[in-house]
Design a protein around this motif. Structure first.
Motif, mmCIF file in Angstrom:
data_model
loop_
_atom_site.group_PDB
_atom_site.id
_atom_site.type_symbol
_atom_site.label_atom_id
_atom_site.label_comp_id
_atom_site.label_asym_id
_atom_site.label_seq_id
_atom_site.Cartn_x
_atom_site.Cartn_y
_atom_site.Cartn_z
ATOM 1 N N ARG A 177 0.844 -1.207 0.000
ATOM 2 C CA ARG A 177 0.000 0.000 0.000
ATOM 3 C C ARG A 177 0.874 1.250 0.000
ATOM 4 N NH1 ARG A 177 -5.078 -2.443 2.628
ATOM 5 N NH2 ARG A 177 -6.117 -2.953 0.681
ATOM 6 N N TYR A 178 2.005 1.181 0.664
ATOM 7 C CA TYR A 178 2.911 2.340 0.650
ATOM 8 C C TYR A 178 3.387 2.613 -0.775
ATOM 9 C CZ TYR A 178 7.036 5.279 1.285
ATOM 10 O OH TYR A 178 7.957 6.302 1.178
ATOM 11 N N GLU A 180 1.955 1.806 -3.633
ATOM 12 C CA GLU A 180 0.843 2.327 -4.453
ATOM 13 C C GLU A 180 0.551 3.782 -4.127
ATOM 14 O OE1 GLU A 180 -2.554 -0.187 -3.781
ATOM 15 O OE2 GLU A 180 -2.010 -1.557 -5.412
ATOM 16 N N ALA A 181 0.756 4.147 -2.872
ATOM 17 C CA ALA A 181 0.366 5.486 -2.421
ATOM 18 C C ALA A 181 1.472 6.515 -2.618
ATOM 19 C CB ALA A 181 -0.013 5.428 -0.943
ATOM 20 N N THR A 182 2.603 6.087 -3.161
ATOM 21 C CA THR A 182 3.757 6.977 -3.168
ATOM 22 C C THR A 182 4.401 7.167 -4.541
ATOM 23 O OG1 THR A 182 4.246 6.255 -0.916
ATOM 24 C CG2 THR A 182 6.011 7.391 -2.095
ATOM 25 N N TYR A 231 1.891 6.027 4.633
ATOM 26 C CA TYR A 231 0.952 6.716 3.754
ATOM 27 C C TYR A 231 -0.152 7.203 4.677
ATOM 28 C CZ TYR A 231 -1.347 2.163 4.092
ATOM 29 O OH TYR A 231 -1.924 1.016 4.583
ATOM 30 N N TYR A 232 -1.132 7.898 4.143
ATOM 31 C CA TYR A 232 -2.090 8.561 5.025
ATOM 32 C C TYR A 232 -2.699 7.612 6.057
ATOM 33 C CZ TYR A 232 -5.966 11.404 6.640
ATOM 34 O OH TYR A 232 -6.837 12.096 7.432
ATOM 35 N N GLU A 275 -9.916 5.415 8.783
ATOM 36 C CA GLU A 275 -9.041 4.605 7.930
ATOM 37 C C GLU A 275 -9.117 3.134 8.297
ATOM 38 O OE1 GLU A 275 -8.952 6.569 5.702
ATOM 39 O OE2 GLU A 275 -6.857 6.582 5.101
ATOM 40 N N TYR A 335 -10.127 0.511 5.356
ATOM 41 C CA TYR A 335 -9.219 -0.525 4.845
ATOM 42 C C TYR A 335 -9.728 -1.933 5.155
ATOM 43 C CZ TYR A 335 -5.944 2.781 2.953
ATOM 44 O OH TYR A 335 -5.377 3.770 2.170
ATOM 45 N N LEU A 353 -3.539 17.414 3.810
ATOM 46 C CA LEU A 353 -3.402 16.008 4.175
ATOM 47 C C LEU A 353 -4.626 15.203 3.723
ATOM 48 C CD1 LEU A 353 -1.029 14.670 5.558
ATOM 49 C CD2 LEU A 353 -2.284 14.738 7.701
ATOM 50 N N LEU A 377 -4.315 14.346 0.098
ATOM 51 C CA LEU A 377 -3.399 13.219 -0.076
ATOM 52 C C LEU A 377 -4.147 11.922 0.220
ATOM 53 C CD1 LEU A 377 -0.408 12.400 -0.577
ATOM 54 C CD2 LEU A 377 -0.121 12.412 1.903
ATOM 55 N N ARG A 378 -4.935 11.969 1.263
ATOM 56 C CA ARG A 378 -5.752 10.809 1.612
ATOM 57 C C ARG A 378 -6.620 10.383 0.437
ATOM 58 N NH1 ARG A 378 -11.363 10.077 4.554
ATOM 59 N NH2 ARG A 378 -11.034 7.926 5.196
ATOM 60 N N THR A 416 -6.293 10.942 -2.801
ATOM 61 C CA THR A 416 -5.497 10.316 -3.867
ATOM 62 C C THR A 416 -5.194 8.869 -3.502
ATOM 63 O OG1 THR A 416 -4.343 12.395 -4.250
ATOM 64 C CG2 THR A 416 -3.338 10.445 -5.168
ATOM 65 N N GLN A 417 -4.695 8.680 -2.303
ATOM 66 C CA GLN A 417 -4.190 7.360 -1.927
ATOM 67 C C GLN A 417 -5.307 6.350 -1.751
ATOM 68 O OE1 GLN A 417 -1.677 8.402 1.464
ATOM 69 N NE2 GLN A 417 0.064 8.723 0.098
ATOM 70 N N ILE A 452 -6.584 5.266 -5.147
ATOM 71 C CA ILE A 452 -5.682 4.307 -5.794
ATOM 72 C C ILE A 452 -5.820 2.931 -5.135
ATOM 73 C CG2 ILE A 452 -3.254 3.727 -6.200
ATOM 74 C CD1 ILE A 452 -2.753 6.808 -6.308
ATOM 75 N N HIS A 453 -5.873 2.920 -3.823
ATOM 76 C CA HIS A 453 -6.009 1.634 -3.132
ATOM 77 C C HIS A 453 -7.327 0.961 -3.469
ATOM 78 C CE1 HIS A 453 -2.870 3.030 0.065
ATOM 79 N NE2 HIS A 453 -2.296 2.403 -0.949
#
Lengths: 334, 531
Positions: free
Chosen positions: A31-32, A34-36, A80-81, B73, B77, B140, B143-144, B146-147, B150-151
């Motif tokens: 996950r890091y 993918e997030a970076t 990551y977040y 989160e 997840y 922040l 950023l969350r 975006t991430q 993607i996840h």
């Protein structure tokens, strides 16, 4: 008992995104990762910033450090977040229990007035140092290159706000929620002669435009001296007086410093290993900022630690110099 | 030594606690001039007299932020893991919905990143502690987004085309320069323009138009991962919207001289944002197998009604409705259809698979768009359908002319004549520039120096700038369009092209045993069911 649960599986066409497959092979990415990796746009920018038309919106030239791949500056914590906020929330729970312990028993409120004044002078005042560090990390996040480093500096930026608020909370525990200690501490930061060196260097960092130099000045050098001095050396001295529970106050900042130091060291190490030019730059920056920060700290240490100040500062500098050596850098001469 | 008990600590309200924890953290610098520390606050002409007048709408201390967001989160997840474990990607309605997800990861996930960068800049450059903290938290949050996007979409990427190169495409693909240039335009403006553009015009005025169809669309179409992300992001968005309104009120209250500047930015950014949203109109009307509501209806609710009420409220500051809003209203029955027609014509150059609407869908359009669909668009689709049947489907292989500002092809019609394409032009330094609308032309004429730099994909192709390293344009058989697509990260015939012929469609039917398009039936023989 372990039984294989039958699931309906379909073979995927690929295991990860193209940019990650090119870096790490076609396997399931973390996950890091993918997030970076490669998230920051890097070409075909449309407009020149009105506020800085010499540069692109994202621009490698905003620092003198040169990296072939800026994503080499990864975060060993793999934050990551999601993993970041979950980790901090966990700390916060422990932290809350400690504050509650102090609060319920009125431990800070009932300290002798001299001790309360000493805490206000030395620790509560540091909330402004943290806010300055927040500003500097915001600068790195605003002008740095590559999501690997800038997401970590942004988290650092938030951490510093968190610590500034932690120190504010200590102030409120001391003054019974009146906010008087915060007003006093601000006055120290602005006017007490012993604090002026530190404020001056903070303001000098505010106008340091090279974001990587600022990373060195703030996150490596200033923090590398301030944290050990205020939270370790001072703590052991105050403990000798009558504030053994001060370690409860220092627990959060010190835990943070240990964790964050691993990331800072790793960034510096990788940047230095990239080229001789980087090494020279980093050493020169370290020398420059070590000199001014150490001088500023000596003044404030003399006031808060009295006769022990010389030894305390010397201890801190020894540890710092050893750390720099371990990173493969010269302390540099002036 | 005084050791006796002090007065017991007084109880603090949330508001008081926040104020004390945050108040006065910043200071007036004296070893360096404030103008050197905060360099970008004056050039736009905005006047701020007292940053302390900023009332933070959230009063969120960092410890609360970590706790609250960390908890969100954990839940998010856990559901994402369950989604992956259960192959949730096969539970969506059909493979058309997957095409909408491609548009999102290609076009939206990285504008969240650009927004993250923009708010990083705000958190450095604004002088007041309150607005800076709000900007930091939003940086922040972005950023969350975006991430987590993607996840969430990572699982889809393993099974479907068009997603694997999303960061590469975002920087290079022709239709992605539309969202990219939009956000870069905002970040390269001054800090006050950025905050009005993004926090107010986008987040407050227009975000519901993106969020509602996206998340409801996900819910209607069985996409558990995206719905969960949506619910989780909703409370962030609510904070961002509140910030947008607060910041605009703060600017308006600080100095009357700010009013015309804010109005100018509202005009500009309403139009800029509305043009980007055209993409959402097509998604809502065409790409959701189970439809939520037509674009025209969403526009009425979220812009005409809600936006109208907002501007009525802002009138006391001397703020009026954004310029050209009436054009947007005139276009509401047209843009989704005009846009889908463009994607269909250029389907070989797209990073997803467009298709023609089915009979059932066209009947729905007739009902929802009674004034426009049957008259203007049905005949076109029926004609194209006929050509497909005859085995000679319509393809447009000419490169389109692009608007210098919004970067859409010239696809929008005249506000008062839907049968004529709208063209506008102007001259600047003896060069001609072209626009899709008066709204875009106005934006150019106000800041021509900025917009002459735009990276327009079609121009770049013609100038020979869209070639991969080592490609020789003088070599025999050189095909400029095929090479440009390669440069843009689009694999012809795999990422684009018609839906029914795509690997996505064939795999979907083999994997799920369900038709790739629930309105059209299977394209593969059940016997061919093997993967």
């Amino acid at each position: 008992m372990h039984v294989e649960i039958k699931t309906n599986s379909v073979k995927p066409l690929r295991l990860t995104f193209g940019h990650l497959a090119r870096r790490f092979g076609d396997k399931q990415a973390t996950r890091y990762q993918e997030a970076t990796y490669d998230l920051q746009p890097s070409v075909n920018f449309h407009y020149k910033p009105l506020w800085d038309p010499e540069f692109d919106m994202y621009d490698r030239r905003r620092t003198a450090i040169v990296m072939k791949d800026w994503y080499a500056l990864k975060d060993p914590r793999q934050y990551y977040y999601g993993s970041y906020t979950i980790a901090r929330a966990k700390w916060q729970e422990a932290q809350e229990r400690q504050i509650e312990f102090l609060e319920k028993r009125g431990l800070l409120l009932n300290l002798p007035v001299e001790t309360r004044e000493a805490i206000t002078f030395s620790l509560v005042t540091l909330r402004h140092y943290e806010w300055g560090a927040n500003t500097n990390n915001a600068h790195m996040s605003a002008y740095g290159w590559g999501a690997a480093i800038t997401q970590a500096t942004m988290m650092n930026c938030m951490d510093r706000l968190g610590i500034a608020q932690h120190l504010s909370k200590i102030g409120l525990l001391i003054d019974g929620n009146t906010g008087k200690s915060l007003v006093t501490a601000k006055r120290f930061w602005m006017d007490a002669p012993e604090w002026q060196g530190m404020r001056r260097e903070m303001e000098n960092m505010f106008v340091t435009r090279d974001w990587f130099e600022l990373f060195v000045a703030q996150n490596l050098v200033a923090d590398g001296l301030v944290y050990p001095l205020f939270y370790q050396q001072l703590d052991s001295q105050m403990a000798a007086l009558d504030g053994s529970f001060l370690s409860l106050i220092a627990d959060f900042p010190l835990r943070w410093y240990d964790e964050c130091g691993k990331w800072v060291d790793s960034v510096i190490k990788v940047a230095a290993a990239e080229s001789e030019e980087n090494q020279k730059l980093l050493s020169a920056w370290i020398a420059k900022w070590r000199a001014v920060h150490a001088a500023a700290l000596t003044t404030i240490a003399a006031r808060v630690m009295g006769e022990h100040a010389g030894q305390a500062v010397a201890n801190v500098l020894d540890v710092f110099d050893a750390r720099i050596k371990k990173l493969g850098l010269a302390r540099g001469s002036l | 030594m005084s050791n006796e008990n002090q007065t017991p600590a007084k109880k603090l309200t949330l508001k008081e606690n926040y104020a004390l924890m945050t108040r006065d953290l910043g200071w007036e610098t004296s070893y360096q001039p404030m103008d050197e520390v905060f360099r970008y606050l004056k050039f736009e002409g905005i006047k701020i007299h007292d940053w302390e007048k900023w009332e933070d709408p959230f009063r969120l201390t960092m410890d609360a932020y970590w706790k609250y967001q960390g908890e969100k989160e954990r839940k998010l997840y856990a559901i994402m893991d369950a989604f992956q474990q259960n192959n949730g990607q096969f539970n969506v309605t059909d493979v058309r919905y997957i095409q909408a997800l491609k548009v999102f990861i290609q076009g939206f996930s990285l504008i969240e990143y650009t927004s993250h960068r923009g708010f990083n800049i705000m958190s450095r450059e604004l002088a007041g502690v309150g607005p800076r903290i709000a900007a930091e938290m939003q940086a922040l949050d972005e950023l969350r987004h975006t991430q987590t996007q993607i996840h969430t979409l990572s699982q889809y990427n393993r099974y479907f085309a068009g997603m694997e190169e999303f960061p590469y495409m975002f920087d290079r693909t022709w239709y992605l320069s539309i969202p990219k240039s939009f956000f870069e335009d905002a970040v390269t403006g001054g800090p006050f323009e950025f905050i009005v553009a993004i926090s107010f015009a986008l987040e407050y005025l227009l975000t519901n138009l993106v969020f509602m169809p996206w998340m409801s669309g996900a819910a209607y179409n069985g996409d558990m991962a995206t719905v969960t992300f949506g619910f989780s992001a909703q409370s962030d968005e609510a904070r961002h919207m509140t910030l947008g309104l607060e910041i605009v009120k703060f600017l308006l209250e600080q100095d009357p001289a700010n009013v015309p500047l804010v109005q100018k930015w509202i005009d500009k950014w309403f139009w800029r944002g509305y043009r980007v949203l055209a993409l959402v109109s097509a998604m809502m009307d065409y790409m959701l197998p189970k439809r939520v509501m037509p674009w025209c209806e969403a526009f009425e609710i979220y812009f005409e009604q809600n936006g109208g009420a907002l501007f009525a409220d802002l009138a006391r500051y001397g703020i009026r409705m954004p310029k050209h809003y009436e054009v947007a209203i005139k276009e509401k029955g047209r843009i989704s259809h005009e846009l889908w027609s463009i994607f269909y014509q250029y389907r070989d150059a797209a990073g997803f698979h467009p298709w023609l609407p089915s009979e059932e869908e066209m009947d729905w359009f007739s009902e929802k768009y009674p004034d426009t669909f049957d008259k203007l668009y049905r005949p076109r689709y029926e004609y194209w359908r006929q050509l497909e049947k005859e085995g000679r489907p319509f393809i447009n292989s000419n490169l389109p002319q692009l608007c210098q500002i919004c970067q859409w092809p010239m696809l929008f019609s005249e506000p008062d004549d839907p049968t004529q394409t709208c063209y506008r032009e102007t001259e600047y330094k003896e060069e001609k520039f072209h626009f899709c609308s008066d709204g875009c032309k106005d934006i150019f004429c106000d800041e021509p120096e900025k917009y002459v730099n735009a990276w327009l994909p079609v121009h770049q192709i013609y100038q020979g700038n869209c070639l991969l390293e080592g490609v020789d344009p003088t070599a025999p058989g050189f095909n400029p369009l095929a090479e440009a697509l390669k440069y843009m990260g689009i694999k012809p015939g795999i990422d684009g092209g018609s839906l029914s012929a795509s690997a996505d469609a064939h795999n979907w039917e083999a994997w799920t045993g369900r038709p790739h398009n629930s309105h059209e039936g299977m394209v593969t023989e059940p016997a061919a069911k093997a993967a």
